[in-house]
Design a protein around this motif. Sequence first.
Motif, short mmCIF file in Angstrom:
data_model
loop_
_atom_site.label_atom_id
_atom_site.label_comp_id
_atom_site.label_asym_id
_atom_site.label_seq_id
_atom_site.Cartn_x
_atom_site.Cartn_y
_atom_site.Cartn_z
N ARG A 144 -25.99 129.13 72.18
CA ARG A 144 -25.71 129.58 70.91
C ARG A 144 -25.79 128.48 69.86
NH1 ARG A 144 -20.17 129.31 68.63
NH2 ARG A 144 -18.91 127.76 69.91
N PHE A 145 -25.85 128.64 68.62
CA PHE A 145 -25.91 127.76 67.63
C PHE A 145 -24.70 127.70 66.74
CE2 PHE A 145 -30.35 128.96 68.77
CZ PHE A 145 -30.63 127.69 69.03
N THR A 146 -23.77 126.78 66.87
CA THR A 146 -22.55 126.89 66.39
C THR A 146 -22.56 126.89 64.74
OG1 THR A 146 -22.34 124.34 66.41
CG2 THR A 146 -21.64 125.53 68.46
N LYS A 147 -23.50 126.18 64.23
CA LYS A 147 -23.39 126.23 62.67
C LYS A 147 -24.08 127.45 62.13
CE LYS A 147 -23.94 121.34 62.48
NZ LYS A 147 -24.65 120.14 61.84
N GLY A 148 -24.21 128.54 62.86
CA GLY A 148 -24.84 129.86 62.33
C GLY A 148 -23.86 131.10 62.76
N SER A 149 -24.09 132.07 61.89
CA SER A 149 -23.22 133.33 62.03
C SER A 149 -23.58 134.12 63.10
CB SER A 149 -23.20 134.07 60.71
OG SER A 149 -24.58 134.54 60.64
N ASN A 150 -23.08 135.13 63.69
CA ASN A 150 -23.69 135.93 64.87
C ASN A 150 -24.91 136.24 64.36
OD1 ASN A 150 -23.28 137.22 67.30
ND2 ASN A 150 -22.70 139.23 66.02
N ILE A 151 -25.30 136.95 63.30
CA ILE A 151 -26.39 137.51 62.76
C ILE A 151 -27.55 136.44 62.90
CG2 ILE A 151 -26.31 137.48 60.59
CD1 ILE A 151 -27.85 140.40 60.42
N SER A 152 -27.23 135.28 62.19
CA SER A 152 -28.38 134.22 62.53
C SER A 152 -28.56 133.73 63.84
CB SER A 152 -27.69 133.11 61.67
OG SER A 152 -27.58 133.23 60.23
N ASN A 153 -27.54 133.81 64.83
CA ASN A 153 -27.88 133.59 66.11
C ASN A 153 -28.73 134.56 66.81
OD1 ASN A 153 -26.20 131.22 67.67
ND2 ASN A 153 -25.24 131.71 66.06
N ALA A 154 -28.49 135.92 66.46
CA ALA A 154 -29.36 136.91 66.85
C ALA A 154 -30.81 136.79 66.33
CB ALA A 154 -28.72 138.39 66.72
N THR A 155 -30.90 136.28 65.29
CA THR A 155 -32.33 136.37 64.90
C THR A 155 -33.03 135.03 65.39
OG1 THR A 155 -31.49 137.06 62.57
CG2 THR A 155 -33.49 135.98 62.62
N ALA A 156 -32.28 133.93 65.61
CA ALA A 156 -32.86 132.73 66.38
C ALA A 156 -33.19 133.05 67.58
CB ALA A 156 -31.85 131.61 66.28
N ILE A 157 -32.40 133.92 68.22
CA ILE A 157 -32.54 134.03 69.64
C ILE A 157 -33.85 135.09 69.84
CG2 ILE A 157 -31.73 135.14 71.75
CD1 ILE A 157 -28.98 133.99 70.94
N MET A 158 -34.11 135.98 68.78
CA MET A 158 -35.17 136.94 68.77
C MET A 158 -36.22 136.05 68.56
SD MET A 158 -35.54 140.20 66.69
CE MET A 158 -35.95 139.65 65.07
N GLY A 159 -36.20 135.10 67.90
CA GLY A 159 -37.40 134.43 67.84
C GLY A 159 -37.74 133.58 69.00
N LEU A 160 -36.71 133.13 69.61
CA LEU A 160 -36.93 132.23 70.81
C LEU A 160 -37.71 133.15 72.06
CD1 LEU A 160 -33.82 130.29 71.45
CD2 LEU A 160 -35.78 129.39 70.61
N LEU A 161 -37.31 134.56 72.17
CA LEU A 161 -37.85 135.29 72.88
C LEU A 161 -39.30 135.89 72.71
CD1 LEU A 161 -34.69 137.54 73.27
CD2 LEU A 161 -35.52 136.12 75.13
N MET A 162 -39.62 135.72 71.34
CA MET A 162 -41.02 136.34 70.93
C MET A 162 -42.18 135.64 71.32
SD MET A 162 -39.79 138.19 67.42
CE MET A 162 -41.38 138.34 66.89
N GLN A 163 -43.34 136.28 71.26
CA GLN A 163 -44.40 135.76 71.12
C GLN A 163 -45.56 136.64 70.50
OE1 GLN A 163 -45.50 132.86 72.48
NE2 GLN A 163 -43.57 132.68 73.74
#
Length: 638
Positions: free
Chosen positions: A516-535
């Motif tokens: 998780r990214f401690t400086k981000g809200s839950n929705i920001s974390n969800a967006t960032a993780i979605m990006g990590l998963l994508m191709q």
Amino acid sequence: MATIPLTSDVPGLSPHRGIRGPVTASRQRRTWAIYAAMVALGLLPTLMGSSPALRAAGLGLIVPGGGFLAVGGWSMLLFALTMVVFVASLVAWFWAGAVIAPAIVWLGSALLAGSMTGETTWAGAPIAAPVAAGLVILAFARNNRKAHAAGLDKAKVRESFLPRAISEVTQQSAPEPDPAAREMDDEQLAGLRYLLDRSLQPVGSFDGFTVIDQFQPAALRYQINHMGFALAIAQTAYLPNFRGYMGLAQRNLIEKYLEKKVWDYWVLESCWGHFNFTDWDPAGKDNIMLTGWFGAHVGGYMLATGDRRYMKPGSLTFRLNGRKAWAHDFGSLNASVDHNYAISKFGIFACEPNWLYPICNHYGMLSLVTHDALTGSKLVDRHMKDWLRAIDDEFTDSSGSIVGLRSQWTGMPVPFPVGEAGYAFFENAFLPVRARQQWAIAREEIAPIVVEEDGGPRMVMPGEGIDAGKYGTGHVGAYGTYLVSAREFGDTRLAAAAKAGLFRDGGVDRSGGGLRFTKGSNISNATAIMGLLMQTGDFRRTFTEGPSKAALAGPMIETLEYPAVLVARAWSDGTNLEATFVQGERAGLRRIAVSQLEPGRRYVLDGAEEAEIVADATGAGAFTVNLAGRVSVTLRAG
């Protein structure tokens, strides 16, 4: 499904940029006509020599608090106070659809001023009140002229680079990955655990969610939807043949959304925004921030899993109490979107009463996309022409960017930053030509914040940033959005730059096996993780296709042992199964349940403790893995 570009087959900025569309112009003329009538009515008592009370109340119609100027003395300070309170009421109108707030402040201050007036009024008030109003109007007009001129200059720059930038987007795009060869790495699996940890808790629990208010970007509904989007992408891309706790996690999120605390904001907004005190159906009038977002979420789940339970009437019931409930399903959510689009003069419809957000209407169109994919309907085709007219004619500023927010009743725009990168990946699901243009503009304009370092490119965001998901500072959401768009369009360089910036500035926490990214809200974390998963193309495929029919018909992993067993890959050609299991806790033997086998058929195993298994009469079976690190297993029909 429609695949219509912005204005023609030739990419380019809208020729209507910066020009008020016919509906916008009509609403603005009506607004100014109403205000002119208020000014005339407000001056009438003074011109007719009416009582001091009427003169003061009348001047209060010209500008909020203007009547206190007529009262005179120390009461004139109430003019400034009223202006402050009026601005706050506009914020309440924007924040929660409280349309009555500005009217109460404006008209209430006029009545109060009339009640406070003595036997005389200040002689300068009939001049001061109109002058104060005029100064405010001139200030806004000046700012609008400057913004319009700056937008025209920006458009010229964009037109100069757009052909080259669009060509680069096409040429540099990485190929779409082979669905039969995809497997999550440790970092992606850790990000998935962030989502699973929150999704697999009891439906009524919201540990790890951002809980502030339920009206604006920090609301639970937005967090739930984006977590659902990310899980659907993970399921489609890597785990089409893992049902188990992946399916449970997504269903839990859908059930969380039906919790009263998530959606009962609409009761208040219906009362103070629509003056509706009896029927608070959350999938009735307006409220695309529920129907569009939730519809895309549910549709993405059903496409990813093949599960059609939410097609059943009443499967998505919003229960307020023992007496009031509104029974809905995936079809009725989209029927609401369909109906609201059909009756909207603007071509898009409102979130809160009055407020038109183009970004929410991208979610609405995405919901219709999933409905078309699941049912064969043609809802996108039905509304795309008017939807595009709305975006192109009514919601495009002089630079060619989408106007983030407009008042449905007054036609006035309100600054609300989204940006081309925030629209691009949505549009790739239903407007791929326009989507590439959006990303071409975004990647060109963020080039100055990309620096080359020894380890590769990195985005460096200026200032402290804004995280709308927690009403605070931070760059996690911005990095996440750039990462999602870059991955969607196969832009490996900018994806690497966004990821490097995210890990550098986001505050990385890997405790408990998750990421998780401690400086981000839950929705920001969800967006960032979605990006990590994508191709490349993952967002489009998830919401327009889902996994192949063959995969969904093949053997399914059903294990619910989370986090003891982590699944990094689960894919089938329709008969055989290939999977990768990862140790989530301690090493040891783990039993893996499988369904959708051919009853009575023998299956040969590689990588498991058993050499073969035989499916029972229901098509179920199980095998054992000695889980230490990563273990790859294949199950082949014998």
